[in-house]
Design a protein around this motif. Structure first.
Motif, PDB file in Angstrom:
ATOM      1  N   THR A   1       0.836  -1.202   0.000  1.00 10.85           N
ATOM      2  CA  THR A   1       0.000   0.000   0.000  1.00 10.85           C
ATOM      3  C   THR A   1       0.869   1.248   0.000  1.00 10.85           C
TER       4      THR A   1
ATOM      5  N   TYR B   1       1.202  -0.769  -4.647  1.00  7.26           N
ATOM      6  CA  TYR B   1       0.855  -2.034  -5.292  1.00  7.26           C
ATOM      7  C   TYR B   1      -0.386  -2.607  -4.614  1.00  7.26           C
ATOM      8  N   ASP B   2      -1.353  -3.010  -5.416  1.00  5.85           N
ATOM      9  CA  ASP B   2      -2.555  -3.625  -4.848  1.00  5.85           C
ATOM     10  C   ASP B   2      -2.200  -4.992  -4.269  1.00  5.85           C
ATOM     11  N   SER B   3      -3.049  -5.470  -3.388  1.00  8.01           N
ATOM     12  CA  SER B   3      -2.789  -6.764  -2.756  1.00  8.01           C
ATOM     13  C   SER B   3      -2.702  -7.894  -3.771  1.00  8.01           C
TER      14      SER B   3
ATOM     15  N   SER C   1      -6.366  -1.240  -0.529  1.00 12.38           N
ATOM     16  CA  SER C   1      -6.237  -1.077  -1.981  1.00 12.38           C
ATOM     17  C   SER C   1      -7.337  -0.216  -2.573  1.00 12.38           C
ATOM     18  N   THR C   2      -8.490  -0.155  -1.905  1.00 15.90           N
ATOM     19  CA  THR C   2      -9.569   0.711  -2.410  1.00 15.90           C
ATOM     20  C   THR C   2     -10.244   1.408  -1.232  1.00 15.90           C
TER      21      THR C   2
ATOM     22  N   LEU D   1     -10.503  -7.854  -2.300  1.00 13.95           N
ATOM     23  CA  LEU D   1     -10.150  -6.917  -3.363  1.00 13.95           C
ATOM     24  C   LEU D   1     -10.748  -7.341  -4.685  1.00 13.95           C
TER      25      LEU D   1
ATOM     26  N   SER E   1      -8.290   1.618  -7.711  1.00 15.35           N
ATOM     27  CA  SER E   1      -7.411   1.128  -6.647  1.00 15.35           C
ATOM     28  C   SER E   1      -6.118   1.926  -6.571  1.00 15.35           C
ATOM     29  N   THR E   2      -5.427   1.768  -5.434  1.00 16.03           N
ATOM     30  CA  THR E   2      -4.133   2.427  -5.219  1.00 16.03           C
ATOM     31  C   THR E   2      -3.195   2.092  -6.365  1.00 16.03           C
ATOM     32  N   GLY E   3      -3.129   0.807  -6.705  1.00 17.71           N
ATOM     33  CA  GLY E   3      -2.230   0.349  -7.760  1.00 17.71           C
ATOM     34  C   GLY E   3      -2.565   0.941  -9.107  1.00 17.71           C
TER      35      GLY E   3
END
Lengths: 339, 138, 559
Positions: C122, C126-128, C145-146, C497, C539-541
């Motif tokens: 995070t 990078y997403d999980s 991630s979200t 996720l 998402s973060t990624g």
């Protein structure tokens, strides 16, 4: 031991793409026993040679590692079928003989690219700061079918001169804001460089450095290619700018001088072998001289006027022609006959 | 094994995403002080990158530093990859924040030594010396 | 130091003026906690102790009064007499649900602020479900991630009633956006939110390693958050300029001050270049320092840092608002000082460090747990750490007066010394062309590496004793219970996720990401498009990917 080198050479030449381990092993072997380098040719009459060996040197902080990383990236994109090698040299500690080798940090993204072989070398107290191991590693990279080999060293001491020995082309990397630019330009770097790169080209002082550099080069009368107006490239390695132009320049140089380089390398290699033979011979003669008997007595006799340097040398050569394993017997015989 | 000409080479790497490199850099320096040639990979390296680099550099040992708790997964990946590449003779040791209860498991998977916070430079270099001079399989 | 007009007054007269203006103004809004502060034996303690006529000289210039320039003695006029420091324990691990439970526990036990730790994927963006996250999910903090994850994290916690500090840097803008959207769902408007995002990218390159993009684009992202929050989230501390990690990486106390302030100088310059006026954003700059066990050095360090910062803001940047010159800081007791051997000893270390931080005038404090060198802390050891602060606050009496060590010959001289040393480093870095250049050249990293090496050698050679480690060892270390991240964490998180990603309007997400990329190429503030994207569950990624297209990725340098 002999089996090792021949076997490794065979393995690598049969499958250059898949013998990373063998190649790495051979590099270590040759680094630790540089006198055995000529042996690698026993199996191979026509040793594969890289198209170009490029030396990259210059003062610390100019961005050499970043430039090398970008060069590798661009070269791989431009010639996806070609392999390249990087030799990164770092100084050994004169006190502990150990070394910290961190050049890989900047280029780790290429670690899993099977067409890029990176080898870090420590200078191991070699006078100029450049590693003896470079010779052997270069040979193996040729065998690996590396078309381009980059040798990266820090330009302090005389290592830049040594790079010139191994490299076809030497690129000196400079950057603005590195202290006194004029001092830099007066140093031995100017004599050794074939190509000059002003990195961090978008920084303040870059164009000034470029002008100073041009002026200094125009005045240059000695050096490797003093007849050749040394080209200057401007790059911003961090941003990836100027890399394509630099590669173009290298390819131009290769087009002009590529054959010359290979001939020069082969000539140099022959000289190395000659040198190695002479060194081995000298080593053995020195050993003979050192051991009790003919050596010490002979020297005493010279001092007493009973014999001359020339005579002793002749006797030494006669003796030294024998194999070291029989050397002790010879000396004993000599001693007996002198009594 | 050091001789006049040859020196043992070691690679120190930080697998995974952990960016705390004080320990790794310290190990690099003390091993250099002990006469080793130490290649440092920097942080945030994948096990693949570390193993490939170790093979190219023909190192005798790889040291992995990890403080984020991902050691069980990532150390195992390195061991497995070395095996797959026929390079299981390259020793692997590790250090960082590793609970004592995890150490037997790591040893079993093939990690030759685990250094935890407080290990002295003397202990570390003595252990590395010992590991590298032992005949293979010891 | 510039002439202080108060020099025309004697210290006693200046003191009176301070009481009648600065203090009076504060106590009308925030009365002191008690009418009278006594020692445990009943002796009354004064608000502040100042030199007697015989020891006057440079007091007014170099020390002054709490809440007034140069703030050496403290940034608030009544300090802990008015309000104790915030007891803020850093926490967060495995899933959002588990972290939520730990936050509620801490709030119940008397913690007055929340501090969120995120996992490394995070923090780096990078997403999980990204291969880069393998083995790292939920290990050092919570995986978010979200925005759904953020909602779970603060489920049942009213965001207008708590102050939340988020230790997040490269992805700070994204996580802040998620916090804002989560509050929105609770019906809490952004202008009511209080808290901090660490958002200090420079120290990531130097000491912590969770960088993503190169320095210049990262600085742009940071000044975008400054500008956005100044207007929309005015009670939010937009950056916590950190010396903690720099110190943990091996820096000395003087280097900790210097490199942190150099980072601050860079951020201020960046914001000014972006068109903000210093007094617009500087009052919201916050700092974060370590606290080690050498008691008096730490106290001197904090005092020197306050004085130096105040001077820099006033003389170098021309700040006029006194709030722009106040070094407000959070402190964490130094993790590297804790030992894996005989962990109970760490409770003692943390107590000394707590004392130093309080005597040093910190605004907020996290105390480490005794099992810090072994794993993430258990609930029991976290409780002891919190109690340490509470005992210091209520039983030790050190909060009865402000800057109790002020006037000590030792502490004043040490303060001056550290200030001078820090100034030297700042000058060196200025001469190099500023912090970004110094980092690119590796200068800062090398200094820290060398200090770390020197320290390591001093312990090795027993010049420096670390109890339980190189002296006073025990043969058999006692087994202590440590916390382990539950094994199902990663798979649960990835499962959640996947479900979230599947349930989104993909078109809206793609459009939002395209807007982010477009804004990144131009000059528009990136916060609004990031908030919009977060709202539709980008998402973060995914957001980082879009930014990376434009910004590129930072590559580490060495030597």
């Amino acid at each position: 031991m002999d089996g090792d080198i021949a076997g490794l050479v065979r393995e690598i030449s049969q499958n250059p793409a898949g013998s990373t381990r063998a190649a790495a092993r051979l590099m270590s072997l040759l680094e630790n026993h540089p006198t055995r380098i000529p042996e690698v040719h026993a199996e191979f009459a026509n040793w594969p040679e890289p198209l170009m060996v490029l030396g990259i040197t210059g003062p610390p902080g100019a961005g050499k590692s970043t430039l090398v990383d970008q060069l590798v990236e661009s070269y791989r994109k431009r010639h996806p079928q070609r392999r390249l090698g990087v030799i990164a040299v770092d100084p050994s500690s004169p006190f502990t003989k150990g070394a910290v080798m961190g050049d890989r940090v900047r280029m780790m993204r290429h670690a899993t690219d099977s067409n890029v072989f990176v080898r870090s070398l420590a200078s191991r107290g070699h006078l100029g700061g450049l590693a003896l191991g470079v010779k052997g590693v270069l040979r193996v990279m040729g065998l690996l079918q590396c078309q381009l080999v980059l040798i990266e060293t820090v330009g302090v001491g005389q290592s830049e001169m040594e790079v010139a020995e191994f490299a076809d082309l030497v690129a000196i990397i400079l950057a603005p804001g590195q202290g006194d630019g004029i001092q830099l330009l007066k140093s031995g770097l100017m004599e050794t460089g074939d190509v000059f790169v002003v990195n961090k080209g978008d920084r303040e002082g870059a164009s000034q450095l470029q002008s100073q550099l041009r002026a200094t080069l125009n005045l240059r009368t000695s050096g490797r290619d003093s007849h050749n107006r040394s080209p200057i490239c401007v790059t911003s390695a961090l941003e990836g700018k100027g890399i394509a132009e630099f590669l173009d320049l290298l390819e131009e140089q290769h087009a002009k001088y590529g054959d010359e380089w290979i001939a020069r390398r082969q000539q140099r290699f022959k000289q190395e072998i000659e040198q190695a033979v002479l060194e081995e011979a000298q080593r053995r003669l020195a050993e003979t001289l050192r051991t009790a008997g003919i050596g010490q007595d002979g020297i005493a006799h010279i001092l007493q006027g009973k014999t001359t340097v020339s005579e002793l040398a002749t006797r030494l050569l006669h003796l030294g022609a024998q194999d070291t394993s029989q050397h002790n017997e010879g000396t004993a015989d000599e001693r007996k006959s002198e009594e | 094994m050091q001789t006049a000409n040859s020196r043992a080479r070691i690679l120190i790497g930080k697998p995974g995403l952990d960016g705390h490199d004080r320990g790794a850099k310290y190990i690099v320096h003390i091993l250099r002080d002990a006469g080793y040639e130490v290649i440092y990979t920097g942080i945030r390296r994948s096990p693949e990158q570390i193993v490939e680099a170790a093979i190219q550099e023909d190192v005798a040992a790889v040291g992995l530093s990890l403080l984020s708790g991902a050691h069980n997964e990532l150390f195992k990946r390195v061991i497995d990859l070395l095996k797959a590449r026929g390079a299981s003779d390259i020793l692997v040791f590790g250090g960082g924040i590793i609970p004592a209860s995890d150490i037997p498991g790591l040893r079993e998977m093939g990690i030759s030594a685990v250094f935890t916070p407080g290990a002295s430079a003397k202990e570390i270099t003595a252990t590395v010396d010992r590991l590298l001079s032992a005949p293979q399989g010891a | 130091m510039k002439e202080n007009p108060k020099n025309k007054l004697s210290t006693a007269q200046a003191r009176q003026a301070w009481e009648e203006t600065t203090v009076a103004k504060t106590v009308t809004r925030f009365p002191e906690r008690r009418a009278r502060f006594d020692t445990v034996s009943g002796e009354e303690i004064d608000r502040l102790y100042t030199p007697q006529p015989e020891t006057e000289s440079s007091y007014l210039d170099k020390l002054g009064f709490p809440g007034e320039y140069p703030f050496t003695r403290g940034v608030q006029p009544t300090m802990y007499r008015g309000r104790l420091w915030t007891m803020r324990q850093y926490a967060g691990f495995s899933t959002a649900e588990e972290s939520n439970k730990r936050y509620r526990y801490l709030l119940e036990q008397g913690s007055t602020g929340l501090s969120v730790a995120f996992d490394l994927p995070t923090q780096i963006g990078y997403d999980s479900d990204d291969p880069m996250a393998e083995g790292e999910i939920g290990k050092v903090g919570v995986a978010i991630s979200t925005v759904r994850g953020m909602e779970k994290l603060f489920d049942g916690i009213p965001l207008d009633k708590v102050s939340t500090s988020m230790t997040i840097n490269s992805t700070a803008s994204i996580l802040l956006a998620m916090y804002i959207v989560t509050a929105e769902k609770q019906g809490v408007p952004p202008h009511k939110l209080t808290g901090t995002i660490q958002n200090d990218i420079l120290k990531e390159y130097i000491a912590r390693g969770t960088y993503r993009f190169p320095p210049n684009p990262s600085l742009r992202l940071i000044s975008d958050t400054f500008a956005y929050c100044t207007k929309n989230v005015p009670r939010w501390n937009t950056i916590s300029i950190s010396g903690y990690h720099i110190r943990e990486a091996g820096a000395t106390a003087a280097q900790e001050i210097a490199f942190t302030l150099c980072d601050a100088i860079c951020y201020v310059e960046t914001a000014i270049k972006a068109g903000l006026h210093v007094d617009e954003f500087a009052p919201r700059l916050a700092f974060f320092f370590a606290c080690h066990t050498d008691l008096f050095e730490e106290v001197a360090k904090f005092r020197a840092a306050r004085r130096l910062y105040a001077r820099i803001m006033k003389e170098r940047f021309g700040a006029k608002d006194p709030k722009s010159m106040m070094l407000r800081f959070h402190t964490q007791t130094g993790g590297v000082t804790l030992t894996a051997q005989q962990p109970d000893n760490n409770v003692v270390r943390v107590a000394i460090q707590t004392l130093a931080a309080v005597l040093g005038g910190t605004q907020s404090l996290h105390t480490n747990s005794k099992d810090e060198a072994l794993a993430l802390p258990t609930e029991d050891s976290v409780l002891i750490a919190l109690r340490t602060q509470q005992i210091m606050a209520h039983e030790s009496g050190v909060t009865n007066t402000i800057d109790p060590l002020g006037g000590s010959y030792f502490v004043e001289q040490l303060t001056d010394q550290l200030e001078a040393e820090a100034e030297q480093y700042i000058k060196t870095i200025d001469d190099m062309g500023g912090m970004v250049t110094a980092i690119e050249q590796g200068y800062v990293q090398r200094q820290i590496e060398e200090s770390a090496y020197r320290y390591g050698m001093s312990v090795e050679e027993k010049e420096r004793i670390v109890v339980g480690v190189n002296q006073y060892q025990v043969g058999q270390e006692p087994e202590i219970e440590t916390f382990t991240v539950p094994k199902q964490t990663a798979s649960k998180q990835i499962e959640n996720l996947r479900r979230t990603k599947a349930g989104r309007d993909r078109k809206k997400v793609d459009k939002a990401l395209a807007n982010i990329e477009a804004a990144a190429r131009g000059d528009d503030n990136l916060m609004p498009p990031i908030i919009d994207a977060v709202r539709v569950c980008a998402s973060t990624g995914e957001i980082c990917q879009s930014l990376q297209e434009v910004f590129g990725e930072y590559k580490e340098n060495f030597h």
